[in-house]
Design an enzyme around this catalytic site. Structure first.
Site, PDB file in Angstrom:
ATOM      1  N   HIS A  53       0.861  -1.190   0.000  1.00 14.27           N
ATOM      2  CA  HIS A  53       0.000   0.000   0.000  1.00 14.27           C
ATOM      3  C   HIS A  53       0.896   1.238   0.000  1.00 14.27           C
ATOM      4  O   HIS A  53       1.549   1.522   1.002  1.00 14.27           O
ATOM      5  CB  HIS A  53      -0.931  -0.008   1.215  1.00 14.27           C
ATOM      6  CG  HIS A  53      -1.905  -1.148   1.183  1.00 14.27           C
ATOM      7  ND1 HIS A  53      -3.124  -1.057   0.548  1.00 14.27           N
ATOM      8  CD2 HIS A  53      -1.814  -2.417   1.650  1.00 14.27           C
ATOM      9  CE1 HIS A  53      -3.755  -2.224   0.659  1.00 14.27           C
ATOM     10  NE2 HIS A  53      -2.983  -3.065   1.314  1.00 14.27           N
TER      11      HIS A  53
ATOM     12  N   ASP B 264      -8.621  -4.787  -2.931  1.00 13.96           N
ATOM     13  CA  ASP B 264      -8.031  -5.081  -1.615  1.00 13.96           C
ATOM     14  C   ASP B 264      -8.359  -4.000  -0.599  1.00 13.96           C
ATOM     15  O   ASP B 264      -8.342  -2.811  -0.890  1.00 13.96           O
ATOM     16  CB  ASP B 264      -6.520  -5.242  -1.696  1.00 13.96           C
ATOM     17  CG  ASP B 264      -5.925  -5.527  -0.321  1.00 13.96           C
ATOM     18  OD1 ASP B 264      -6.500  -6.364   0.391  1.00 13.96           O
ATOM     19  OD2 ASP B 264      -4.932  -4.883   0.054  1.00 13.96           O
TER      20      ASP B 264
ATOM     21  N   HIS C 261      -8.929  -9.969  -1.707  1.00 10.83           N
ATOM     22  CA  HIS C 261      -8.995  -9.874  -0.242  1.00 10.83           C
ATOM     23  C   HIS C 261     -10.254 -10.634   0.146  1.00 10.83           C
ATOM     24  O   HIS C 261     -11.359 -10.173  -0.100  1.00 10.83           O
ATOM     25  CB  HIS C 261      -9.069  -8.392   0.152  1.00 10.83           C
ATOM     26  CG  HIS C 261      -9.395  -8.133   1.589  1.00 10.83           C
ATOM     27  ND1 HIS C 261      -8.554  -7.413   2.411  1.00 10.83           N
ATOM     28  CD2 HIS C 261     -10.471  -8.461   2.347  1.00 10.83           C
ATOM     29  CE1 HIS C 261      -9.102  -7.323   3.619  1.00 10.83           C
ATOM     30  NE2 HIS C 261     -10.263  -7.942   3.608  1.00 10.83           N
TER      31      HIS C 261
ATOM     32  N   ASP D 266       1.930  -7.093   2.499  1.00 10.30           N
ATOM     33  CA  ASP D 266       0.740  -6.281   2.797  1.00 10.30           C
ATOM     34  C   ASP D 266       1.157  -5.043   3.596  1.00 10.30           C
ATOM     35  O   ASP D 266       0.493  -4.651   4.573  1.00 10.30           O
ATOM     36  CB  ASP D 266      -0.324  -7.096   3.528  1.00 10.30           C
ATOM     37  CG  ASP D 266      -1.690  -6.397   3.561  1.00 10.30           C
ATOM     38  OD1 ASP D 266      -1.830  -5.327   2.923  1.00 10.30           O
ATOM     39  OD2 ASP D 266      -2.604  -6.922   4.218  1.00 10.30           O
TER      40      ASP D 266
HETATM   41 ZN   LIG Z   1      -6.457  -7.029   2.296  1.00  9.46          ZN
HETATM   42 ZN   LIG Z   2      -3.602  -5.019   1.613  1.00 10.30          ZN
END
Ligand SMILES: [Zn+2]
Ligand SMILES: [Zn+2]
Length: 449
Positions: free
Chosen positions: A78, A168, A195, A322
């Site tokens: 991210h 996600d 996700h 992640d």
């Molecule tokens: Zn996720």
């Molecule tokens: Zn994520």
């Protein structure tokens, strides 16, 4: 095909260097031994006999006792831009990736606004060409603005360079919408990364549902919230002969579902995060949301063991951090109210080396192989040290100990699940897409020839 050709990175000087007498390990290319790794003009020129590698004018790094691996690839990061640049952006996120030994990352699309249009993708690609120290690929959302209803213009998004698609942060709640997305995916390519979570089952859960959540009186997210959605989507992918990638597997039941789907011939790949491989919900007793609140949650020891077994037997082909930066104001609140997510790019290799390789749970070779396994599910080239390849190299000191956070982070955020831990194994130099992307400040063994 090289990463620089298919992803975006800031152009720079092509690296030329020799890693003298370095221990080279690239299991996917069956390379394992002591060599001189010769990088010339950004490519792996040769793996020479120890002491015999020469590059006129190139930097020579005396690397006896150090290890060289193919640099890592993270399919789940991210970068928080657009909209939350106070947490991270392309420049800081890719610096964090380089510091962790990565030569490529994929950025998720749950930004503000979400990455849902061709113009969004084009703007991000321009930013990466201006500021990214390692190649970045951008995913677009599956549904417009992640509302779970209308699909984005998937064909057009692919044409402007979206590597794949993901909502996600949220699941795709509607099976009908998911089926339509898979139909388009067959048409335009681009893996759909999922996700997996059933919102009805997750409810207001803030941690894994089990004895620990019961003891703490916190609402839990049951394992079946994840595994039932994976089962649904595996069935839909099989029906459409389309392809899915399951993100951040967390539960033993989920590993079982993916294993069975693979055995049945479904085109499905899966990733697991370092924190799910190293931690259990016992940590949540500390009620520290900075380190231990994430979605999916860290679960029980049986889940952790099942994830490790999935990594070993190939049910899970890659490790993904992640990496989810947050600022203190979103974490300095009671556990129930804190934001989900932890950062992980700078510590993934060292944490897994410390927690799984050194105690003998998995081999170093398996870790290296899975740290590079995130490219192939998205049809990207796996980083390799094979001669002729674009240079994507990480030089590590497997004996070096360091305390996470002591010298700060390259990331703009500090919500590391490893904060304060002493890890063994440190990235010294990262070469990404043929350029030196990172060099540890305290590492100055290199001398100009
Ligand atoms: Zn996720
Ligand atoms: Zn994520």
């Amino acid at each position: 095909m090289s990463l620089a050709e298919v992803l975006d990175v800031r152009p720079g000087e092509a690296a030329s260097m020799v890693l003298h007498r370095v221990t080279v390990l690239d299991p996917a290319a069956a390379i394992d031994g002591v060599h001189d790794v010769v990088v010339r003009d950004g490519r792996i020129a040769e793996l020479a006999a120890p002491g015999e590698g020469e590059v006129d004018g190139a930097e020579v790094i005396e690397a006896e006792g150090l290890h060289a691996f193919p640099a890592f690839f993270d399919p789940h990061v991210h970068l928080r831009t657009p909209g939350h640049e106070h947490k991270e952006d392309v420049e800081t996120g890719t610096r964090a990736a380089a510091a962790g030994g990565y030569c490529g990352i994929l950025a998720m699309a749950n930004t503000e606004p979400p990455v849902s249009t061709a113009a969004d993708i084009t703007a991000l690609r321009e930013q990466a060409r201006a500021a990214a120290s390692v190649p970045v690929g951008f995913l677009a959302t599956v549904t417009r603005d992640m509302k779970g209803e209308d699909l984005t213009e998937m064909v057009e998004l692919r044409e402007v360079g979206a590597v794949g698609f993901s909502d996600d942060g949220l699941p795709i709640g509607s099976a009908r919408v998911m089926l339509r997305a898979l139909q388009y995916q067959r048409l335009c390519g681009g893996t759909i990364a999922l996700h997996e979570e059933d919102p009805e089952l997750s409810g207001a859960g803030v941690m894994h549902e089990g004895p620990v959540s019961a003891g703490l009186g916190l609402a839990g997210v049951p394992s079946v919230s994840e595994s039932t959605m994976i089962a649904r989507d595996a069935a839909l992918a099989a029906y459409e002969e389309a392809r899915i990638h399951v993100q951040h597997l967390s539960a033993a039941e989920s590993v079982e579902v993916v294993r069975a789907a693979k055995a049945a011939g479904v085109k499905i790949s899966a990733e697991v995060s370092p924190h799910h491989l190293c931690l259990t919900d016992e940590e949540v007793r500390s009620l520290d949301p900075h380190r231990f609140k994430m979605n999916p949650p860290i679960r029980e020891e049986r889940d952790r063991q099942a994830l490790i077994e999935g990594l070993r037997d190939g049910t899970v082909e890659c490790i993904a951090t992640d990496h989810a930066p947050h600022q203190p104001e979103e974490k300095d609140v009671p556990f129930e109210q804190a934001a989900f997510g932890v950062i992980g790019l700078e510590t993934a290799f060292a944490a897994l080396h410390t927690e799984l390789v050194l105690p003998g749970v998995i081999d170093l070779g398996l870790l290296v192989e899975r740290m590079g396994g995130g490219a192939e599910p998205f049809d990207l080239p796996r980083p390799t040290l094979a001669p002729g390849a674009e240079a994507n190299v990480v030089l590590c000191d497997l004996g070096a100990e360091w305390t996470v956070g002591e010298d700060g982070y390259e990331s703009r955020s500090a919500n590391s699940w490893c904060a304060g831990r002493t890890l063994t194994g440190r990235v010294l130099v990262t070469v990404a897409a043929g350029q030196v992307a990172f060099r540890l400040r305290s590492f100055s063994l290199g001398v100009a020839a």
